[in-house]
Design a protein around this motif. Structure first.
Motif, PDB file in Angstrom:
ATOM      1  N   UNK A  16      23.419 142.151 106.369  1.00 31.07           N
ATOM      2  CA  UNK A  16      22.718 141.353 105.358  1.00 31.07           C
ATOM      3  C   UNK A  16      23.407 141.443 104.000  1.00 31.07           C
ATOM      4  N   UNK A  17      23.839 142.632 103.619  1.00 24.00           N
ATOM      5  CA  UNK A  17      24.554 142.795 102.352  1.00 24.00           C
ATOM      6  C   UNK A  17      25.881 142.043 102.375  1.00 24.00           C
ATOM      7  N   UNK A  18      26.567 142.083 103.509  1.00 19.00           N
ATOM      8  CA  UNK A  18      27.832 141.360 103.634  1.00 19.00           C
ATOM      9  C   UNK A  18      27.610 139.862 103.510  1.00 19.00           C
ATOM     10  N   UNK A  19      26.576 139.360 104.183  1.00 22.10           N
ATOM     11  CA  UNK A  19      26.282 137.926 104.121  1.00 22.10           C
ATOM     12  C   UNK A  19      25.816 137.505 102.725  1.00 22.10           C
ATOM     13  N   UNK A  20      25.055 138.372 102.060  1.00 21.09           N
ATOM     14  CA  UNK A  20      24.614 138.074 100.697  1.00 21.09           C
ATOM     15  C   UNK A  20      25.806 137.983  99.750  1.00 21.09           C
ATOM     16  N   UNK A  21      26.852 138.741 100.039  1.00 21.35           N
ATOM     17  CA  UNK A  21      28.075 138.693  99.233  1.00 21.35           C
ATOM     18  C   UNK A  21      29.036 137.604  99.685  1.00 21.35           C
ATOM     19  N   UNK A  22      28.593 136.806 100.670  1.00 20.76           N
ATOM     20  CA  UNK A  22      29.393 135.704 101.215  1.00 20.76           C
ATOM     21  C   UNK A  22      30.757 136.173 101.710  1.00 20.76           C
ATOM     22  N   UNK A  23      30.731 137.266 102.440  1.00 24.54           N
ATOM     23  CA  UNK A  23      31.957 137.823 103.004  1.00 24.54           C
ATOM     24  C   UNK A  23      31.948 137.683 104.519  1.00 24.54           C
ATOM     25  N   UNK A  24      33.108 137.389 105.088  1.00 26.93           N
ATOM     26  CA  UNK A  24      33.272 137.413 106.534  1.00 26.93           C
ATOM     27  C   UNK A  24      33.505 138.865 106.940  1.00 26.93           C
ATOM     28  N   UNK A  25      33.281 139.150 108.217  1.00 22.50           N
ATOM     29  CA  UNK A  25      33.519 140.510 108.695  1.00 22.50           C
ATOM     30  C   UNK A  25      34.964 140.927 108.462  1.00 22.50           C
TER      31      UNK A  25
END
Length: 146
Positions: A16-25
């Protein structure tokens, strides 16, 4: 096992934090310095090494919050000795020293817990003259406080 559900919840929060930061894996893995597969495992709730976990948490800007959550209540054996009026150097000079715990949180009809710490010299000293008496120090341990 309860640990698996906690790892899964941690992985979901990291995702969720990664997606909130608009980052891909792949982007987060590269920035954190871990492999893409390690990040996939982490987000899936699988066990990963602690160094990789900490790198990802730091890259997401949450390391300070995690470390703050882990702060200890501040118990220090040296503070307990100071409260008893002793210094570590004095303990080394006194032979032997017996440390007794304070009153426990025992219920009615139950005797309080006692912790006795004795050096090997104290056990051997029992055969020696009484002029070298054992010094007792009463220490209130944090878990024994009401």
């Amino acid at each position: 096992m309860m640990l698996n559900s906690e790892l899964l919840a941690l992985g979901q929060q990291i995702a969720e934090l990664r997606l909130a930061g608009r980052l891909k894996q792949t982007e987060l893995a590269y920035e954190a310095g871990v492999s893409h597969r390690t990040l996939q495992r982490l987000e899936a709730g699988e066990a990963v090494n602690s160094a990789g976990l900490m790198k990802v948490i730091k890259c997401l800007g949450r390391l300070e919050a995690v470390l703050a959550a882990l702060q200890s209540p501040g118990f220090s054996p040296y503070e307990k000795l100071a409260e008893a009026g002793l210094k570590v150097s004095q303990l080394k000079q006194q032979r032997p020293a017996t440390i007794l715990a304070g009153e426990g949180r025992a219920g009615p009809g139950v005797s309080p817990k006692r912790r006795v710490r004795r050096s090997r010299a104290a056990a051997l000293q029992s055969d020696q003259p009484a002029e070298r008496a054992v010094t007792a120090v009463k220490v209130q341990w944090p878990e024994d406080q009401p």
